[in-house]
Every structure is written in structure tokens, then in C-alpha cells.
Design a protein around this motif. Structure first.
Motif, PDB file in Angstrom:
ATOM      1  N   PHE A 150      40.558  57.240 -63.267  1.00  0.00           N
ATOM      2  CA  PHE A 150      41.925  57.736 -63.447  1.00  0.00           C
ATOM      3  C   PHE A 150      41.945  59.255 -63.621  1.00  0.00           C
ATOM      4  CE2 PHE A 150      42.893  53.295 -64.302  1.00  0.00           C
ATOM      5  CZ  PHE A 150      44.115  53.175 -63.662  1.00  0.00           C
ATOM      6  N   PHE A 151      40.894  59.811 -64.199  1.00  0.00           N
ATOM      7  CA  PHE A 151      40.808  61.272 -64.284  1.00  0.00           C
ATOM      8  C   PHE A 151      40.743  61.882 -62.880  1.00  0.00           C
ATOM      9  CE2 PHE A 151      38.138  65.080 -64.236  1.00  0.00           C
ATOM     10  CZ  PHE A 151      38.871  65.918 -65.071  1.00  0.00           C
ATOM     11  N   ALA A 152      39.918  61.299 -62.009  1.00  0.00           N
ATOM     12  CA  ALA A 152      39.801  61.794 -60.633  1.00  0.00           C
ATOM     13  C   ALA A 152      41.125  61.644 -59.896  1.00  0.00           C
ATOM     14  CB  ALA A 152      38.685  61.049 -59.901  1.00  0.00           C
ATOM     15  N   LEU A 153      41.824  60.515 -60.120  1.00  0.00           N
ATOM     16  CA  LEU A 153      43.115  60.305 -59.471  1.00  0.00           C
ATOM     17  C   LEU A 153      44.125  61.338 -59.949  1.00  0.00           C
ATOM     18  CD1 LEU A 153      44.854  58.469 -57.634  1.00  0.00           C
ATOM     19  CD2 LEU A 153      45.391  57.117 -59.672  1.00  0.00           C
ATOM     20  N   GLY A 154      44.170  61.588 -61.271  1.00  0.00           N
ATOM     21  CA  GLY A 154      45.098  62.581 -61.804  1.00  0.00           C
ATOM     22  C   GLY A 154      44.792  63.987 -61.314  1.00  0.00           C
ATOM     23  N   ALA A 155      43.500  64.338 -61.267  1.00  0.00           N
ATOM     24  CA  ALA A 155      43.121  65.663 -60.787  1.00  0.00           C
ATOM     25  C   ALA A 155      43.500  65.840 -59.324  1.00  0.00           C
ATOM     26  CB  ALA A 155      41.618  65.873 -60.976  1.00  0.00           C
ATOM     27  N   SER A 156      43.282  64.802 -58.521  1.00  0.00           N
ATOM     28  CA  SER A 156      43.662  64.875 -57.105  1.00  0.00           C
ATOM     29  C   SER A 156      45.161  65.058 -56.947  1.00  0.00           C
ATOM     30  CB  SER A 156      43.213  63.602 -56.379  1.00  0.00           C
ATOM     31  OG  SER A 156      41.800  63.484 -56.361  1.00  0.00           O
ATOM     32  N   ALA A 157      45.943  64.344 -57.773  1.00  0.00           N
ATOM     33  CA  ALA A 157      47.394  64.454 -57.682  1.00  0.00           C
ATOM     34  C   ALA A 157      47.862  65.864 -58.052  1.00  0.00           C
ATOM     35  CB  ALA A 157      48.045  63.414 -58.598  1.00  0.00           C
ATOM     36  N   LEU A 158      47.341  66.415 -59.146  1.00  0.00           N
ATOM     37  CA  LEU A 158      47.764  67.743 -59.587  1.00  0.00           C
ATOM     38  C   LEU A 158      47.406  68.821 -58.571  1.00  0.00           C
ATOM     39  CD1 LEU A 158      46.840  67.607 -63.385  1.00  0.00           C
ATOM     40  CD2 LEU A 158      49.131  67.563 -62.367  1.00  0.00           C
ATOM     41  N   LEU A 159      46.196  68.736 -58.013  1.00  0.00           N
ATOM     42  CA  LEU A 159      45.771  69.747 -57.044  1.00  0.00           C
ATOM     43  C   LEU A 159      46.554  69.630 -55.736  1.00  0.00           C
ATOM     44  CD1 LEU A 159      41.947  69.579 -57.738  1.00  0.00           C
ATOM     45  CD2 LEU A 159      43.420  71.567 -58.104  1.00  0.00           C
ATOM     46  N   ALA A 160      46.881  68.400 -55.344  1.00  0.00           N
ATOM     47  CA  ALA A 160      47.670  68.216 -54.130  1.00  0.00           C
ATOM     48  C   ALA A 160      49.078  68.782 -54.318  1.00  0.00           C
ATOM     49  CB  ALA A 160      47.727  66.730 -53.761  1.00  0.00           C
ATOM     50  N   LEU A 161      49.682  68.532 -55.480  1.00  0.00           N
ATOM     51  CA  LEU A 161      51.013  69.081 -55.759  1.00  0.00           C
ATOM     52  C   LEU A 161      50.977  70.603 -55.817  1.00  0.00           C
ATOM     53  CD1 LEU A 161      52.333  66.571 -58.443  1.00  0.00           C
ATOM     54  CD2 LEU A 161      53.198  66.876 -56.116  1.00  0.00           C
ATOM     55  N   LEU A 162      49.939  71.157 -56.432  1.00  0.00           N
ATOM     56  CA  LEU A 162      49.804  72.617 -56.491  1.00  0.00           C
ATOM     57  C   LEU A 162      49.733  73.206 -55.093  1.00  0.00           C
ATOM     58  CD1 LEU A 162      49.320  75.243 -58.104  1.00  0.00           C
ATOM     59  CD2 LEU A 162      46.864  74.704 -58.038  1.00  0.00           C
ATOM     60  N   ALA A 163      48.944  72.584 -54.225  1.00  0.00           N
ATOM     61  CA  ALA A 163      48.810  73.103 -52.852  1.00  0.00           C
ATOM     62  C   ALA A 163      50.114  72.968 -52.078  1.00  0.00           C
ATOM     63  CB  ALA A 163      47.683  72.365 -52.135  1.00  0.00           C
ATOM     64  N   ALA A 164      50.864  71.885 -52.351  1.00  0.00           N
ATOM     65  CA  ALA A 164      52.124  71.685 -51.629  1.00  0.00           C
ATOM     66  C   ALA A 164      53.198  72.664 -52.101  1.00  0.00           C
ATOM     67  CB  ALA A 164      52.603  70.253 -51.815  1.00  0.00           C
ATOM     68  N   LEU A 165      53.238  72.938 -53.415  1.00  0.00           N
ATOM     69  CA  LEU A 165      54.291  73.781 -53.968  1.00  0.00           C
ATOM     70  C   LEU A 165      53.932  75.266 -53.947  1.00  0.00           C
ATOM     71  CD1 LEU A 165      55.263  71.566 -57.048  1.00  0.00           C
ATOM     72  CD2 LEU A 165      56.440  71.739 -54.848  1.00  0.00           C
ATOM     73  N   ALA A 166      52.653  75.579 -54.075  1.00  0.00           N
ATOM     74  CA  ALA A 166      52.230  76.985 -54.110  1.00  0.00           C
ATOM     75  C   ALA A 166      50.977  77.159 -53.259  1.00  0.00           C
ATOM     76  CB  ALA A 166      51.974  77.431 -55.543  1.00  0.00           C
ATOM     77  N   PRO A 167      51.093  77.006 -51.940  1.00  0.00           N
ATOM     78  CA  PRO A 167      49.904  77.039 -51.075  1.00  0.00           C
ATOM     79  C   PRO A 167      49.166  78.374 -51.098  1.00  0.00           C
ATOM     80  CG  PRO A 167      51.924  77.102 -49.781  1.00  0.00           C
ATOM     81  CD  PRO A 167      52.337  76.797 -51.172  1.00  0.00           C
ATOM     82  N   ARG A 168      49.854  79.449 -51.428  1.00  0.00           N
ATOM     83  CA  ARG A 168      49.186  80.764 -51.440  1.00  0.00           C
ATOM     84  C   ARG A 168      48.184  80.882 -52.588  1.00  0.00           C
ATOM     85  NH1 ARG A 168      51.554  84.506 -48.034  1.00  0.00           N
ATOM     86  NH2 ARG A 168      53.606  83.925 -47.208  1.00  0.00           N
TER      87      ARG A 168
END
Length: 450
Positions: A263-281
Motif C-alpha cells: 500500500f505504501f508503493a501504491l500510495g507513492a505511485s498515486a502521489l507521483l502520478a498526480l504531481l506529474a499530471a498537475l505540475a509536469p515542469r
């Protein structure tokens, strides 16, 4: 059980797990990469994007190397290892799903051919033909996953197959669709995180930002599918599995820890994916590498849990991890385990300790080594003969429960039952008790020390 044990200090399960996890990491990337690249190149036909096309061309070589080289070699390695370490289970899978394996191999052949053709024909054939090649590759790769998931799920939740032994009853088992949903999500996640690394090489800033955002959306979709599949998979597990391994008081601490890491890996993947989608720079190489590592952790953690909760079976409800069939337990308790493991009995002769070692090799050596992984010497060092007798007797009684309706809370859910006669039980006790005696090497070392 019908075949000799391949003795490994590292442990057969560890070797299988190491090769299998490496294989699934690259094979799931190959599937996800094909899906994403097919979608992207198909879209190029309607809306040209030179930066996206350059990204696909750069990443295509890695896709080919992963799927046709490492994937193929590690796949052969899995067959080689499981055939030596779990020959009875391998035979059962082949006999039950031989046409499934044959179809999967046909799809893999199509996958290899189309992947090589797609890579070799950049700027050499019409765009429509090139797009057709990657679409065929994506279809073949995903169909390989569709078939393999049925067999992997069957080993944990065979469902109605236990009564019918029918192909479709085993293939369309209770965890088939949840597992397929989870794996599809992980495929997209792995493809998105890897291609993000390749996208960061784009020199033009706006193009790089556009590519990272496009791939981040794929990662978000992958995380959502994986999360839905993971929860559905957990709910589809048998009640005794959830209670004993993943409940509030799991009997194997490593599985509970692995579940939290998952679940830690799943949460980390979700947060990083959202970060890349919202702030790709803001995405740079460290964040991209961490996202890829989190995706690896998600898939590797799931595979560890899936294999672990199958204890004490290799095919749940049908075959224990030492190759003994559940249906054989009553007869083997009467005739003896060495009546089935002829190879062990032949090597044992008449010496009691040798026969005890033969019983150990037949029943225990598939999981325990002498001094390496799950060392039996260390695990019995503090136990006297009376305790070992009581423990093995309890294991034999536990096996009798499994031959009837599987209990919701078996006494020893992670250990195969002891199977054999009273004489064989005492032979095994005597052999295990003898392991506590100093070995010749230790005796010589103590003599030199004095």
C-alpha cells in the motif's frame, strides 16, 4: 513427491521467486509499453506530434530488448527452474491447461515477430502499415497476459475446478478478473514511468512538459485500475486466507509487513502520478526514478503476497507445497510416504537415520534446507524429541482436516501436514534430533581452538 528433490542452499522458493519477479517486471512493461505506444502512434495519424513520435522511436529499442530478449530468456528460465523444483505442480499445470499454454506461446511468437518488424520499419513503410504492426504487437502482448493470469489465479483460487477439473472452471477462477484488472493497471503504470524517463531527454521545454503530462495521465489511469483490482482481489480470497494471513493478527508477519509495503508503493505511485499530471515542469530525473521504483515495488509486493498466501499449497486445496495431493493423505498415512517417494526410499537403505533423512527429503526439503534458507537445523535446535513428536503428530492431524471440508482456521495454515506412518514419524524425529549433534567440521574446529 514422485520426483527427486533438487537441493539448493538458497532454497527453491527463493530461486523461483527471484527469477519470476524479474520476469514479471519486464513482461508487464512489455505489455504496457505496447498498449501505450499503440495508442500514441494511432493518435499520431490524426494529430501529428513530432516530439511524441521521436519519443516512441527512442523508446522502441528498449521495448524490443525487454520483450524479445530478456522477457524470452527469463521466461525460459522460469520453466527450467519450476520443472526442477516443483515438477509435480508443473506437470499438473501442463495437463490442466496445455491448450492455454499453446495459445499463449502462439501469441508470444506473434509478439516477437511484430515487435521486431515494428522497430525495423521506422520511416521505411507507410504510416498505416507501421501503426498496424504496433497494434498487433499490443494485442498479442495483452492476450499473453490474459491467458497467463488465468493460470496464475488458478494456483491460488482453483474454484470449481477442484470438483470438475474442467479447463474453464479453473481458468475463470474467483481471482481471475481482479488479478487481470490489477495487472493491466500495473502495465500502464510501468509503461508511463519508464517512458517519462525517456521523455525527460527531450530538449525543447514545452514539448517535454506536454509529454510528461500525457504520460502522467496514463500513470493515473494505471494506479486507479491497479487499486481497484487490488481491493477486488483481496475480497475474492478465501475466508481462511484473509483471516490467517492478511487479517488483524496474521500468522506470518512477513506477509503483513509486505501488505503494508504494497500500500505504501501504491500510495507513492498515486502521489507521483498526480504531481506529474498537475505540475509536469517539476518532474526531474530523481522523481521519475522514484516513480519507477514505486511501480516496481507495487508489482513485486503483490507477487510476494500472492505467492505467500498460497501456503501450505502450491495449488490451493489440491496439492501441498511438497507435491503431496490432498486426496492422497489418507492412503499415504497408511502405506507410508516412502511408498510414493521411491527415489528417496531407494537411496536410504536400511539405516534408521538414513531412512529418517529420506523422509525429510521427501516431505520437507521442498521448503527447508539443512543449513541455508529456512534451515531445519536452526529451527529444531531447541526442540527435544518429545516436542518434535507432538508437533509432527499435530501436523498429521491437521492434514486429516484438509481432506474433508477445508477448515476456516486450520491449526498450522502455513505448513503442509506430516504424511506417513507412525514408524516414519519416529524416523523423522530421530533424524531431526540427530542434527543437533556436532558436525565433524565443528568438532575439528573446536579441537583446534583448544
Amino acid at each position: 513427491m514422485d520426483y527427486p528433490i533438487w537441493d539448493l542452499t538458497v532454497g527453491g522458493g527463493v530461486l523461483i521467486g527471484t527469477i519470476a519477479i524479474l520476469h514479471v517486471l519486464v513482461s508487464h512493461f512489455a505489455v504496457g509499453g505496447g498498449l501505450v505506444m499503440a495508442w500514441a502512434e494511432t493518435g499520431l495519424g490524426r494529430r501529428p506530434d513530432p516530439a511524441l513520435r521521436a519519443l516512441l522511436k527512442r523508446a522502441s529499442l528498449m521495448l524490443i530488448l525487454v520483450s524479445t530478449v530478456f522477457g524470452a530468456i527469463s521466461g525460459v528460465g522460469i520453466w527450467f527452474v519450476i520443472g526442477l523444483i516443483q515438477p509435480a505442480a508443473t506437470s499438473a499445470l501442463i495437463h490442466s491447461f496445455v491448450w492455454g499454454w499453446a495459445i499463449e506461446w502462439a501469441f508470444f511468437l506473434l509478439e516477437v515477430v511484430t515487435a521486431l518488424a515494428w522497430y525495423a520499419t521506422w520511416d521505411r513503410v507507410r504510416p498505416r502499415t507501421h501503426r498496424l504492426l504496433i497494434v498487433l504487437y499490443a494485442f498479442a502482448a495483452y492476450m499473453s497476459l490474459v491467458i497467463i493470469q488465468g493460470i496464475l489465479g488458478f494456483m491460488l483460487t482453483p474454484g470449481r475446478w477442484l470438483a470438475t477439473h474442467g479447463f474453464w472452471d479453473g481458468f475463470l477462477n474467483p481471482t481471475y478478473l481482479p488479478g487481470l484488472l490489477l495487472r493491466t493497471g500495473v502495465c500502464l503504470l510501468l509503461a508511463g514511468t519508464y517512458l517519462t524517463l525517456a521523455a525527460l531527454r527531450e530538449k525543447e521545454r514545452d514539448a517535454r512538459t506536454r509529454l510528461v503530462r500525457f504520460l502522467a495521465r496514463i500513470e493515473v489511469a494505471g494506479v486507479l485500475l491497479a487499486a481497484a483490482g487490488l481491493f477486488a482481489w483481496k475480497w475474492a480470497l478465501p475466508p481462511d486466507v484473509q483471516a490467517n494471513f492478511l487479517g488483524e493478527k496474521p500468522l506470518i508477519v512477513a506477509l503483513a509487513t509486505g501488505w503494508r509495503h504494497l500500500f505504501f508503493a501504491l500510495g507513492a505511485s498515486a502521489l507521483l502520478a498526480l504531481l506529474a499530471a498537475l505540475a509536469p515542469r517539476t518532474i526531474r530525473l530523481p522523481q521519475a526514478l522514484f516513480a519507477l521504483a514505486a511501480a516496481f515495488g507495487l508489482l513485486g509486493g503483490y507477487e510476494r503476497i500472492r505467492e505467500g498466501v498460497r501456503k501450505p499449497f502450491v495449488i490451493r486445496g489440491y496439492m501441498f507445497s511438497n507435491g503431496v495431493l490432498v486426496s492422497e493423505v489418507p492412503q499415504l498415512n497408511q502405506d507410508g510416504i516412502l511408498s510414493k517417494a521411491r527415489w528417496a526410499e531407494h537411496a536410504a537403505g536400511r539405516d534408521p537415520l538414513s531412512r529418517g533423512r529420506a523422509v525429510f527429503r521427501a516431505e520437507c526439503a521442498s521448503c527447508h534446507t539443512l543449513d541455508g534458507y529456512l534451515s531445519i537445523r536452526k529451527r529444531t535446535a531447541a526442540a527435544d524429541a518429545d516436542y518434535l513428536t507432538l508437533y509432527l503428530t499435530a501436523l498429521r492431524d491437521d492434514g486429516a482436516k484438509w481432506t474433508a471440508t477445508p477448515p476456516e482456521k486450520p491449526d498450522y495454515p502455513f505448513m503442509p501436514p506430516f504424511v506417513g506412518t507412525d514408524e516414519e514419524l519416529q524416523l523423522l524425529v530421530a533424524y531431526l534430533d540427530s542434527l543437533k549433534a556436532p558436525t565433524p567440521a565443528k568438532t575439528a574446529e573446536a579441537t583446534r581452538a583448544h
